[in-house]
Design a protein around this motif. Structure first.
Motif, mmCIF file in Angstrom:
data_model
loop_
_atom_site.group_PDB
_atom_site.id
_atom_site.type_symbol
_atom_site.label_atom_id
_atom_site.label_comp_id
_atom_site.label_asym_id
_atom_site.label_seq_id
_atom_site.Cartn_x
_atom_site.Cartn_y
_atom_site.Cartn_z
ATOM 1 N N UNK A 174 33.755 38.000 34.889
ATOM 2 C CA UNK A 174 33.213 37.940 33.831
ATOM 3 C C UNK A 174 31.777 38.721 34.012
ATOM 4 N N UNK A 175 30.979 38.445 35.038
ATOM 5 C CA UNK A 175 29.587 39.163 35.425
ATOM 6 C C UNK A 175 29.824 40.619 35.481
ATOM 7 N N UNK A 176 31.171 40.949 36.184
ATOM 8 C CA UNK A 176 31.277 42.427 36.376
ATOM 9 C C UNK A 176 31.544 43.005 35.132
ATOM 10 N N UNK A 177 32.208 42.380 34.128
ATOM 11 C CA UNK A 177 32.646 43.012 32.883
ATOM 12 C C UNK A 177 31.262 43.146 32.090
ATOM 13 N N UNK A 178 30.277 42.280 32.074
ATOM 14 C CA UNK A 178 29.032 42.375 31.555
ATOM 15 C C UNK A 178 28.176 43.583 32.070
ATOM 16 N N UNK A 179 28.242 43.576 33.525
ATOM 17 C CA UNK A 179 27.244 44.656 34.018
ATOM 18 C C UNK A 179 27.911 46.034 33.709
ATOM 19 N N UNK A 180 29.336 46.236 33.906
ATOM 20 C CA UNK A 180 29.963 47.529 33.653
ATOM 21 C C UNK A 180 30.477 47.660 32.185
ATOM 22 N N UNK A 181 29.578 48.339 31.358
ATOM 23 C CA UNK A 181 29.835 48.489 29.776
ATOM 24 C C UNK A 181 31.060 49.248 29.653
ATOM 25 N N UNK A 182 31.407 50.375 30.481
ATOM 26 C CA UNK A 182 32.569 51.002 30.286
ATOM 27 C C UNK A 182 34.033 50.627 30.442
ATOM 28 N N UNK A 183 34.792 50.669 29.461
ATOM 29 C CA UNK A 183 36.194 49.776 29.561
ATOM 30 C C UNK A 183 37.087 50.415 30.707
ATOM 31 N N UNK A 184 37.268 51.684 30.582
ATOM 32 C CA UNK A 184 37.987 52.361 31.652
ATOM 33 C C UNK A 184 37.535 52.153 33.282
ATOM 34 N N UNK A 185 36.233 52.267 33.110
ATOM 35 C CA UNK A 185 35.762 51.822 34.654
ATOM 36 C C UNK A 185 36.112 50.550 34.999
ATOM 37 N N UNK A 186 35.893 49.581 34.157
ATOM 38 C CA UNK A 186 36.339 48.107 34.430
ATOM 39 C C UNK A 186 37.855 48.026 34.844
ATOM 40 N N UNK A 187 38.326 48.802 33.880
ATOM 41 C CA UNK A 187 40.177 48.676 34.191
ATOM 42 C C UNK A 187 40.410 49.151 35.567
ATOM 43 N N UNK A 188 39.856 50.153 35.775
ATOM 44 C CA UNK A 188 40.272 50.940 37.363
ATOM 45 C C UNK A 188 39.626 50.014 38.369
ATOM 46 N N UNK A 189 38.374 49.373 38.247
ATOM 47 C CA UNK A 189 37.802 48.500 39.145
ATOM 48 C C UNK A 189 38.613 47.274 39.322
ATOM 49 N N UNK A 190 39.064 46.732 38.218
ATOM 50 C CA UNK A 190 40.046 45.556 38.307
ATOM 51 C C UNK A 190 41.335 45.810 39.027
ATOM 52 N N UNK A 191 41.895 46.863 38.725
ATOM 53 C CA UNK A 191 43.166 46.867 39.323
ATOM 54 C C UNK A 191 43.021 47.390 40.657
ATOM 55 N N UNK A 192 42.067 48.034 41.186
ATOM 56 C CA UNK A 192 41.972 48.450 42.448
ATOM 57 C C UNK A 192 41.521 47.341 43.345
ATOM 58 N N UNK A 193 40.758 46.317 42.774
ATOM 59 C CA UNK A 193 40.059 45.057 43.443
ATOM 60 C C UNK A 193 41.172 44.311 44.082
ATOM 61 N N UNK A 194 42.343 44.156 43.285
ATOM 62 C CA UNK A 194 43.314 43.107 43.887
ATOM 63 C C UNK A 194 43.851 43.429 45.035
ATOM 64 N N UNK A 195 44.293 44.876 45.498
ATOM 65 C CA UNK A 195 44.920 44.980 46.607
ATOM 66 C C UNK A 195 43.783 44.861 47.747
ATOM 67 N N UNK A 196 42.706 45.365 47.559
ATOM 68 C CA UNK A 196 41.438 45.369 48.438
ATOM 69 C C UNK A 196 40.866 43.907 48.738
ATOM 70 N N UNK A 197 40.763 43.090 47.884
ATOM 71 C CA UNK A 197 40.331 41.737 48.138
ATOM 72 C C UNK A 197 41.473 41.009 48.637
ATOM 73 N N UNK A 198 42.950 41.226 48.446
ATOM 74 C CA UNK A 198 43.983 40.414 49.095
ATOM 75 C C UNK A 198 44.227 41.009 50.574
#
Length: 270
Positions: A174-198
């Motif tokens: 939620x905090x990241x979605x508030x800070x990043x106001x661009x939808x496409x940037x958040x989509x990329x970050x959200x999808x890439x974050x899963x394998x990186x975090x795991x």
């Protein structure tokens, strides 16, 4: 002296407050449930890893030693699968913010006398419950497919750690979605974050078996504390996981503070 105008059908203050929060929750659940694309994105990675990775690796690696305990690999992997579900569902929940703005719903919402505190509380409750619902589904599928050596106390401890993890990651995204106001940037970050975090957390392997550099990364990876917290709670009881849960609680407190203030500031600018 002018007569005082009264309205006979005006609801009491307490009733109005309850209706306020109920309306927000109804809207949030409807928004999340009707978007099948987001639901698929939240469930697919978890089910793929549960059905393919767990099954394949469990046949390849029979047992693993974790903190002096010989553990079947399927049981060792279960917290990783649940943590992946938490991350996927948290990203899905946060995408609703962008959907609201792009559709113009956010402008309509703040045109009404809606209390910002109730709106924020409704988003938190709906987001966390979505994360928990998807993760409990993963847990149900896992229990149906595999056998686990956990006691009743272990299951309860793991579920408690799961709730804290859901709170932390829902707030973080939620905090990241508030800070990043661009939808496409958040989509990329959200999808890439899963394998990186795991894969930078002790998910498929123990912390000691990881290279030194990756261990440093794992130390600052919040998913490390979710996975270790669920493992320790399931195997040794909730008391053994308190350090990991304290870190997750601190992350949740900071994330909701940043996300809440950012959300309210965004509402004022609409």
């Amino acid at each position: 002296m002018a007569a005082r105008l009264t309205f006979q059908n005006t609801p009491p203050a307490r009733t109005a407050k309850a209706a306020d929060l109920t309306a927000v929750l109804y809207r949030e659940y409807s928004l999340l449930a009707r978007n099948r694309v987001y639901l698929v994105l939240g469930l697919a990675p978890m089910l793929i890893y549960l059905l393919l990775v767990n099954t394949s690796l469990s046949n390849l690696v029979q047992e693993v030693t974790y903190k002096g305990v010989e553990l079947r690999f399927a049981a060792f992997l279960l917290p990783m699968t649940l943590a992946m579900s938490v991350v996927s569902a948290a990203g899905t929940s946060s995408m609703a913010l962008f959907q609201e703005e792009m559709s113009g719903v956010a402008t309509q919402l703040w045109s009404y006398p809606l209390r910002r505190s109730r709106f924020l509380l409704g988003k938190v409750i709906a987001g966390v419950s979505l994360v928990l619902a998807q993760t409990l589904l993963a847990l149900g599928v896992a229990v149906a497919l595999f056998s686990f050596p956990f006691t009743t106390e272990g299951w309860l401890g793991m579920l408690a750690a799961l709730v804290v993890s859901a709170l932390a990651f829902n707030g973080l995204y939620l905090a990241v979605a508030i800070v990043i106001t661009d939808y496409q940037a958040f989509m990329v970050l959200s999808n890439l974050s899963i394998p990186v975090l795991v894969f930078s957390a002790p998910s498929l392997y123990t912390m000691e078996s990881m290279p030194t550099v990756i261990q440093w990364v794992a130390t600052i990876n919040p998913l490390t504390y979710a996975i270790n917290g669920m493992r320790d709670a399931a195997l040794f009881g909730l008391g053994a996981a308190w350090r990991d849960l304290a870190v997750l609680a601190a992350i949740a407190a900071v994330a909701y503070t940043i996300g809440g203030r950012g959300l309210l500031n965004r509402a004022r600018n609409i």
